[in-house]
Design a protein around this motif. Structure first.
Motif, PDB file in Angstrom:
ATOM      1  N   MET A   1      15.494  -4.573   9.359  1.00 33.93           N
ATOM      2  CA  MET A   1      14.064  -4.216   9.430  1.00 33.93           C
ATOM      3  C   MET A   1      13.631  -3.984  10.875  1.00 33.93           C
TER       4      MET A   1
ATOM      5  N   ASP B   1       8.789  -5.037   6.312  1.00 38.18           N
ATOM      6  CA  ASP B   1       7.868  -5.658   5.356  1.00 38.18           C
ATOM      7  C   ASP B   1       7.613  -7.078   5.846  1.00 38.18           C
TER       8      ASP B   1
ATOM      9  N   SER C   1       5.981  -9.612   4.862  1.00 37.88           N
ATOM     10  CA  SER C   1       6.084 -10.740   3.944  1.00 37.88           C
ATOM     11  C   SER C   1       7.549 -11.057   3.598  1.00 37.88           C
TER      12      SER C   1
END
Ligand code: ASC
Length: 128
Positions: free
Chosen positions: A29, A37, A39
């Protein structure tokens, strides 16, 4: 206590495998290999922080043989190994905190610190 050395080895290797998966996904990521993302990233950071406390217990005497990349040096320099493991746990805890912020630079720095903890220990105590 573990019934046999192989059980201690499996215990720590299982945790390291879960850590590598969670940490690897966070890296993907941050490197833009997949969408960031917040979360998911945060829950992976929580996983790594919790999992970081698991492996140490499996490094009992007599487990530097068999199916393992752990070098005998771990038990020769146990105090240093222990302190590196603690530093990893501290860095992972800080990463879990940083992940709850929206400060990408802070998150990246905390991620880098944790990765350095992984590598710093592997360089000295893990077979390559
Ligand atoms: C990972 C992984 C490691 C560490 C290390 C960090 O994702 O599997 O062992 O990061 O490469 O430098």
């Amino acid at each position: 206590n573990f019934e046999k050395p192989a059980d201690a080895i499996e215990y720590r290797q299982s945790a390291f495998g879960l850590i590598a998966y969670n940490f690897g996904d966070m890296g993907a990521m941050l490197k833009g290999k997949k969408p960031f993302d917040a979360s998911v990233f945060s829950s992976r950071a929580d996983n790594v922080a919790a999992l970081s406390k698991i492996p140490h217990e499996g490094f009992i005497d007599g487990t530097d043989t068999g199916d393992t990349e752990a070098l005998a040096k771990i038990w020769q320099d146990k105090a240093d190994f222990d302190s590196k493991m603690t530093a990893f746990q501290d860095n992972a805890a800080a990463l879990a905190v940083a992940a709850k912020s929206s400060d990408k630079n802070q998150i990246k720095q905390a991620f880098a610190n944790t990765g350095k903890s992984c590598k710093g220990c592997h360089d000295v105590y893990k077979k390559d």
